[in-house]
Design an enzyme around this catalytic site. Structure first.
Site, short mmCIF file in Angstrom:
data_model
loop_
_atom_site.label_atom_id
_atom_site.label_comp_id
_atom_site.label_asym_id
_atom_site.label_seq_id
_atom_site.Cartn_x
_atom_site.Cartn_y
_atom_site.Cartn_z
CG HIS A 78 -1.83 1.08 1.41
ND1 HIS A 78 -2.38 1.77 0.36
CD2 HIS A 78 -2.36 1.64 2.55
CE1 HIS A 78 -3.19 2.71 0.83
NE2 HIS A 78 -3.20 2.66 2.15
CD GLU A 80 -3.54 6.74 3.43
OE1 GLU A 80 -4.13 5.65 3.46
OE2 GLU A 80 -4.06 7.81 3.83
CG ASP A 82 -0.54 5.46 6.77
OD1 ASP A 82 -0.68 5.57 5.55
OD2 ASP A 82 -1.29 4.73 7.46
CG ASP A 164 -4.42 0.95 5.64
OD1 ASP A 164 -3.57 1.05 6.53
OD2 ASP A 164 -4.57 1.81 4.76
CE1 TYR A 196 -6.95 1.44 10.66
CE2 TYR A 196 -8.33 0.01 9.31
CZ TYR A 196 -7.12 0.66 9.53
OH TYR A 196 -6.10 0.53 8.63
CG HIS A 229 -2.57 1.22 10.82
ND1 HIS A 229 -1.64 2.20 11.04
CD2 HIS A 229 -3.03 1.43 9.56
CE1 HIS A 229 -1.53 2.97 9.96
NE2 HIS A 229 -2.37 2.52 9.05
FE1 FEO Z 1 -4.21 3.67 3.95
FE2 FEO Z 1 -2.60 3.10 6.85
O1 FEO Z 1 -2.83 3.83 5.16
#
Ligand code: FEO
Length: 402
Positions: A78, A80, A82, A164, A196, A229
């Protein structure tokens, strides 16, 4: 922090962000973690990068296990920031690695960084990378939750590196679901999943159902789910899957949530008789006052309950700014299978309640109309109108088929 063994040769080498409270507008009151994973084999693999501010934590964890220049494969599930933010910093430490990424991921990667094209291998669903003992199965998951997204299944470990998906935003010392339940509680874990999902994955329920089915067809046995996460699901991965399926099927509890703000107190005074009307019909009701509460928290509560009432004063012929922000935030998340209504107060002219209804209808929600509006101050007759509105809303809610 130090690396944590997830399973045989697989290690968590991520970082904990205790301080983040604003995750692009999603208020993460418990912080988060940026998880990435290292798999030891003949060819060593790193799954995902971390937030750029947390590179030093992750690379230190990697170094405790292996010299980074020995890493052969860098799987980017991914893009993104982060997760991709520390990408270039990792590449500098891993000069011999090849990058595995989806086609859409590669396009994004090329926009963000200068990468030697020969180092990038585009992968598709069903492709397998053998690392020695282990076989990595790539599965594209477009729009879960970005177009580039994919997950990687380590077949011999029956472990899904799920980016994610199935994550939670919660900084803690617990790396695993069972540790989290022991330290906090099962409720807290489920609540974090709801939070989330509601704020990130709510628009993609149909894709989630299809993808979970596809994983089954591809022979993916989810013994361990390792997201990017929060906690690794080693004790009860089925809990995460079942919550996702419930939410994807728009399952919600009988009850109503009132989300409101107030200017000079009249809209707030309307909340109490409306709540009494709802409660007198035997329906559970909660209220959330915006400005005192982040939209993202309200959105989680909205996702849990079947009925939504929005209270807004009129300001300059429009909804009150905090209510408008909340409804536009919710609009983008495409809530489904809810019944909704609106109420509010005004001075010299109205407009906010009408505007709120327009937006609720545009979301495709069933509405209870007309809403109730009060001019300047709540008199006894207005209180009665609010009470009746609450009762009527609760009756319609009880009849509402999901
Ligand atoms: Fe979609 Fe944790 O970034």
């Amino acid at each position: 922090m130090e690396p944590i063994k997830v399973k045989e040769d697989l290690y968590w080498v991520g970082a904990i962000d205790w301080g983040v409270r604003d995750f692009h507008g999603y208020v993460t009151r418990n912080g988060t973690t940026y998880n990435n994973y290292l798999l030891l084999d003949r060819d060593i693999t790193l799954f995902d990068s971390v937030h750029r501010d947390f590179f030093s934590y992750s690379i230190d964890n990697v170094r405790r296990i292996v010299e980074p220049n020995k890493i052969k494969n860098f799987v980017i599930n991914h893009i993104e920031p982060d997760h991709l933010g520390a990408f270039e910093a990792f590449l500098r430490e891993m000069p011999n690695c090849k990058i595995y990424i989806t086609e859409r991921g590669k396009k994004g990667l090329e926009r963000m960084f200068n990468v030697e094209p020969s180092r990038v291998k585009v992968v598709k669903t069903g492709e397998i990378l053998n690392t020695g003992i282990y076989n990595l199965l790539f599965i594209e998951t477009p729009m879960l939750h970005w177009p580039d997204s994919m997950v990687t299944y380590v077949k011999e470990l029956r472990t899904l590196i799920s980016q994610d998906i199935f994550g939670i935003h919660f900084a803690s010392t617990c790396r695993f679901d069972d540790e989290f339940v022991e330290t906090y509680s099962s409720f807290e874990l489920e609540d974090a999943v709801y939070d989330y999902y509601a704020n990130i994955l709510m628009p993609f329920g149909n894709l989630i159902k299809a993808k979970i089915e596809e994983l089954g067809k591809l022979g993916v046995d989810l013994e361990v789910i390792a997201p990017d996460h929060g906690v690794v699901w080693r004790k009860d991965p089925k809990k995460a899957i079942n919550i996702y399926l419930d939410l994807a099927n728009c399952k919600s509890e009988m009850g109503a949530i009132i989300v409101y703000d107030t200017m000079w107190g009249t809209t707030e005074r309307m909340v109490f008789p409306i709540m009494r009307g709802i409660a007198d019909e035997g329906v559970r009701v909660k209220a959330i006052k915006l400005r005192s509460t982040p939209s993202s928290y309200a959105i989680k509560e909205v996702s849990k309950l079947r009925g939504l009432l929005v209270g807004t004063p009129t300001l300059n012929n429009s909804m009150f700014p905090s209510v408008a922000e909340f409804l536009h935030h919710l609009f983008g998340l495409k809530p489904k299978m809810k019944i909704a209504g609106a109420f509010g107060s005004y001075g010299w002219s109205g407009g906010a309640v009408k505007e709120a209804y327009e937006l609720l209808k545009k979301m495709g929600l069933e509405t209870v109309e007309p809403g109730v509006e009060v001019n300047y101050a709540l008199r006894d007759e207005d209180e009665k109108r609010c009470y009746d509105f609450g009762k009527n809303f609760a009756r319609k809610l009880k009849e509402f088929e999901v």
